[in-house]
Write an enzyme that holds these catalytic residues in place. Structure first.
Site: not given
Ligand code: HSE
Length: 330
Positions: A45, A128, A133, A200, A204
């Site tokens: 950006k 993936e 992670g 988060d 996922k």
């Molecule tokens: N912020 C995310 C975590 C990073 O702590 O799992 C990985 O997706």
């Protein structure tokens, strides 16, 4: 030697990790694959913020140059938020480029659309790095869990939360101190609300639902609670009872009903996730034939996420570029 040209979107923690590992492994990949991987451009950006980057001539803010360059084969996206990531990837697919994303929020919202679009354009989608992670959970489910039916998944999917809870217990850090460390170590999102309030993990989990069941539960009915209200006293009380608080993400399918929840729960020593500490993530799958299996590994940070992206890239190099295989969800 054949050259594969890659465009990188984003040069934050993950983008830099991808750049580093692509650059340092170049010779080995040339030897093993007979392919040179060339980073053709890096789109950010604010290019002016990257003036000290070693190859600043690659940096630009002009995404259109990717679309205008038919020699770019793969677009790797490591930016934050739904837009412009979704638009960039949509246009990349329409320009017949394979895509790889680490963007869980965008993919939880738009994964289904992108997979269908990629199928129509005969290109591959690597995702993936969106989930857990460095644990190869997406490839494991896609390729190695085809015959089993998975009735339930229980997981720790946020490295930052698990790190904070572990540091509060093991090193008696306050919540704020532990969060600050997680940010310094490159685990937390730019906006750590996503980590500590369970968003988060939720994103996922929705990606895993799409992968396992080809659909997601109604988001309005998914419980999402993070760890921001957990105090040092809560941790001490549970420790005295030989329990550990973990931010758990659970997905279940019973009959045709999918249910999901993200919440901190105290688990006993006998629970398989009890020993999953620090930035580690873990996923327990209940397979109809194999029974219960658990995968664990580093859940956040530059190298684990770059590892997931580079394994996707390797898969595309080995399959997609020659055969254009892109079955949806597999
Ligand atoms: N912020 C995310 C975590 C990073 O702590 O799992 C990985 O997706």
């Amino acid at each position: 030697m054949k050259t594969i040209r890659v465009a990188l979107l984003g040069l934050g923690t993950v983008g830099k990790g991808v750049y580093h590992h692509l650059t340092t492994n170049r010779k080995r990949i040339e030897k093993e694959f007979g392919i040179t991987i060339d980073i053709a451009t890096i789109i950010v950006k604010h290019p002016e913020k990257h003036h000290s980057f070693e190859r600043k001539e690659l940096i630009s803010n002009d995404f259109q140059t990717i679309l205008d360059n038919p020699d770019i084969d793969v677009v790797i996206e490591a930016i934050i938020g739904r837009e412009p990531a979704f638009s960039y990837l949509t246009k990349s697919i329409q320009a017949e480029k394979h895509i790889i994303t680490a963007n869980k929020e965008m993919f939880a919202f738009h994964g289904k659309e992108l997979l269908h679009l990629a199928n129509a354009y005969n290109v591959q989608v690597g995702f993936e790095a969106t989930t857990a992670g460095g644990i190869p959970i997406i490839h494991t489910i896609k390729r190695l869990f085809q015959y089993n039916q998975i009735s339930k998944l229980t997981a720790i999917l946020n490295g930052t939360s698990n790190y904070i809870l572990s540091e509060m217990r093991n090193n008696k850090l306050s919540f704020e101190e532990a969060l600050q460390q997680a940010q310094q170590l490159g685990y937390a999102e730019a906006n750590p609300t996503n980590d500590i309030e369970g968003y988060d993990s939720f994103y996922k989990l929705m990606i895993l639902s799409l992968l396992l069941y080809q659909e997601q539960p109604n988001w309005d009915y998914v419980k999402r609670k993070g760890i921001s209200t957990i105090t040092s006293k809560d941790i001490a009380n549970h420790t005295a009872n030989r329990e550990r608080i973990k931010l758990l993400a659970v997905l279940e399918k019973q009959n045709d009903n999918i249910s999901a929840r993200v919440e901190p729960l105290a688990i006993p020593e006998s629970h398989p996730l009890y020993g999953v500490e620090g930035v580690q993530n873990a996923v327990i799958l209940e397979g109809s034939i194999v029974g219960e299996i658990m995968l664990s590994g580093p859940g956040a940070g530059a190298s684990p996420t770059a590892s997931a992206i580079l394994e996707d890239l390797t898969f595309i190099l080995r399959t997609g570029l020659s055969t254009h295989i892109s079955p949806i969800y597999s």
